[in-house]
Scaffold this motif. Structure first.
Motif, short mmCIF file in Angstrom:
data_model
loop_
_atom_site.label_atom_id
_atom_site.label_comp_id
_atom_site.label_asym_id
_atom_site.label_seq_id
_atom_site.Cartn_x
_atom_site.Cartn_y
_atom_site.Cartn_z
N PRO A 134 -2.34 -51.40 14.89
CA PRO A 134 -3.21 -52.51 14.48
C PRO A 134 -2.96 -52.82 13.01
O PRO A 134 -3.04 -51.93 12.17
CB PRO A 134 -4.63 -51.96 14.69
N GLY A 139 0.30 -51.87 5.61
CA GLY A 139 0.53 -50.57 4.99
C GLY A 139 0.74 -49.47 6.01
O GLY A 139 1.66 -48.65 5.87
N ALA A 188 -12.20 -43.93 9.38
CA ALA A 188 -11.08 -44.87 9.54
C ALA A 188 -9.83 -44.22 8.93
O ALA A 188 -9.93 -43.29 8.13
CB ALA A 188 -11.37 -46.21 8.88
C1 LIG Z 1 -7.21 -51.27 7.14
C2 LIG Z 1 -7.34 -51.25 8.61
C3 LIG Z 1 -6.36 -51.80 9.44
C4 LIG Z 1 -5.14 -52.50 8.89
O1 LIG Z 1 -4.25 -51.58 8.29
P1 LIG Z 1 -3.12 -52.10 7.27
O2 LIG Z 1 -2.51 -50.90 6.69
O3 LIG Z 1 -3.85 -52.93 6.26
O4 LIG Z 1 -2.17 -52.92 8.08
C5 LIG Z 1 -6.52 -51.69 10.81
N1 LIG Z 1 -7.61 -51.11 11.34
C6 LIG Z 1 -8.58 -50.57 10.57
C7 LIG Z 1 -9.76 -49.96 11.23
C8 LIG Z 1 -8.47 -50.62 9.19
O5 LIG Z 1 -9.44 -50.08 8.43
#
Ligand SMILES: *Cc1c(COP(=O)(O)O)cnc(C)c1O
Length: 454
Positions: free
Chosen positions: A252, A257, A108
């Motif tokens: 997404p 962040g 991820a």
């Molecule tokens: C953490 C995460 C997000 C969201 O990202 P933010 O920086 O919290 O907006 C989206 N997709 C996946 C797979 C994540 O692990």
């Protein structure tokens, strides 16, 4: 360069101190006191490899670190990514590109920052000789990525709060099957927001924080943002020059962040046109962008669990700029929101942003659509970005997780069962987690009885 708090009631810090404490002492989030203009560097930087680009970028910010220490932290951060595929940009259609951010150790995008952060903590411990206790809260992927980023760093104990039953089984296994005695996954009965609230309260207890040499590893640490800026810059160089200035970047979004990193990079002179914030059914930011109302609702668990967040902590960083860098105004908005769960903006014009939302049924349909239109397998988070996609306008979709992390949803949507060797090996490992009440007292006493040592 110095780092200031969004709430304006903390002394300015140097880079290393801001990284070490994570959250500013006044409860705010750190930001650089001025943003560098990167435009004069773009030509020279366009030829760099990924770690070299990352180093060039960080050198603008980490001006109190020795350059060879910074260099080794960054070089080793990307050594466990797929060979030659750190952040590939693939073309899906005539006007559609995808930036794949899931080729790191936990599959991820969070690996990009947490590998760097783990190494910076390691460097700090070497310099000071003092062990640290790292505390984070996760909606799924942060925990695994933090654990991977910190594993094996001498002098670090890692405590990760996560909502029991609300992260995917594979995400959970990534956290609880490390077989590392310095890793403490703390399972709580409650939501991610409950975990985050307890964590914020522990960090605002100065005495506790100092006594336990506590450091934050959730998405509030400044390094998370800076390391994430780099892949937007990398992608920028890989897009056809003719479309760079018109492309919409689709991200997404949960804690704000990732998208904030792209947006602040634009403020440093990398002219992406627009950003679209793609949410799931937990749509507080979608409602804010479209109605100007920032109103908290209960978290509703979804097929894209890493975005099951209502109160997006990094939003405060955006708010700081939205309020023309006036921390008093930020404090007033945050305080009103904290007390009432709502803030009504008279005029909410978020320049450069739009938003979309996908409820669970749509996520399944969007996975099918991505496969049918582009022969692309999108994980449930990435799939949210395919909502409202205009195939005739240039778009860069940010793919945040590997589909193999969510095999059940993918199977339900398109009948494929994606797998990945990094996940298969976990099945042979011993699982271990610690159930803890989601209160600052219970979590605090757990940490105090499991301190890090050197
Ligand atoms: C953490 C995460 C997000 C969201 O990202 P933010 O920086 O919290 O907006 C989206 N997709 C996946 C797979 C994540 O692990």
């Amino acid at each position: 360069m110095h780092y200031i708090s969004t709430r304006g009631e903390a002394a300015a810090s140097r880079f290393s101190d801001a990284v070490a404490v994570g959250l500013a002492p006044d409860g705010g989030l750190f930001l650089p006191d001025r943003l560098p203009d990167l435009s004069p560097h773009l030509e020279a930087w366009s030829h760099l490899g990924y770690p070299e680009l990352c180093l060039a970028f960080f050198s603008e910010f980490a001006d109190d670190m020795e350059s060879n220490v910074l260099e080794s932290c960054i070089q080793s951060a990307y050594s466990d990514f797929a060979e030659g595929e750190i952040a590939p940009v693939r073309q899906l259609g005539d006007h559609t590109w995808v930036l794949e951010l899931f080729h790191g150790p936990t599959l991820a995008f969070k690996d990009f920052a947490l590998q760097v952060l783990g190494n910076l903590y390691g460097a700090q411990i070497q310099r000071t000789g003092e062990p640290i206790n790292v505390l984070g809260a996760t909606s799924g992927d942060t925990g695994a990525a933090a654990i991977q980023g910190l594993a094996g760093t001498p002098g670090v104990n890692t405590f990760i709060l996560y909502p029991l039953g609300r992260v995917s089984p594979l995400q959970e296994r990534q956290m609880i099957c490390t077989e590392d005695p310095h890793v403490f996954p703390l399972g709580i009965e409650g939501s991610f927001d409950d975990a985050q609230a307890a964590l914020k309260s522990l960090f605002s207890d100065q005495g506790f924080r100092i006594r336990n040499r506590l450091s934050a590893v959730n998405s509030i640490n400044l390094v998370r943002i800076l390391a994430q800026c780099v892949y937007y810059l990398w992608a920028w160089f890989r897009l056809p020059p003719a479309i760079r200035d018109t492309i919409e970047v689709v991200v997404p979004t949960g804690n704000f962040g990732n998208i904030f990193a792209g947006w602040i990079l634009r403020k440093m002179g990398v002219p992406f046109s627009r950003f679209r914030l793609a949410t799931n059914q937990n749509d507080i930011l979608y409602r804010l962008m479209n109605q100007g109302e920032y109103v908290q609702e209960p978290v509703r668990p979804s097929l894209a669990p890493s975005m099951d967040i209502q109160v997006a902590s990094n939003f405060e960083r955006f708010l700081y700029y939205f309020c023309q860098e006036d921390p008093a105004r930020v404090r007033q908005i945050i305080e009103t929101f904290r007390q009432s769960g709502a803030y009504h903006f008279d005029h909410f014009v978020a320049e450069g942003f739009s938003a979309s939302r996908a409820i669970d049924e749509e996520i399944v349909r969007l996975i099918q659509q991505a496969k049918a239109s582009f022969d692309y397998v999108a994980d449930p988070h990435t799939a949210c970005g395919f909502k409202d996609l205009d195939p005739d306008r240039p778009s860069l979709l940010v793919a945040t997780a590997h589909p193999a992390k969510f095999p059940d949803t993918i199977e339900r949507a398109i009948g494929l069962h994606p797998a990945h060797p990094r996940l298969e090996v976990l099945k042979q490992k011993q699982a271990r987690y610690y159930p803890v009440d989601p209160t600052p007292e219970a979590i605090g006493s757990f940490i105090e009885s499991h301190p890090a040592g050197l």
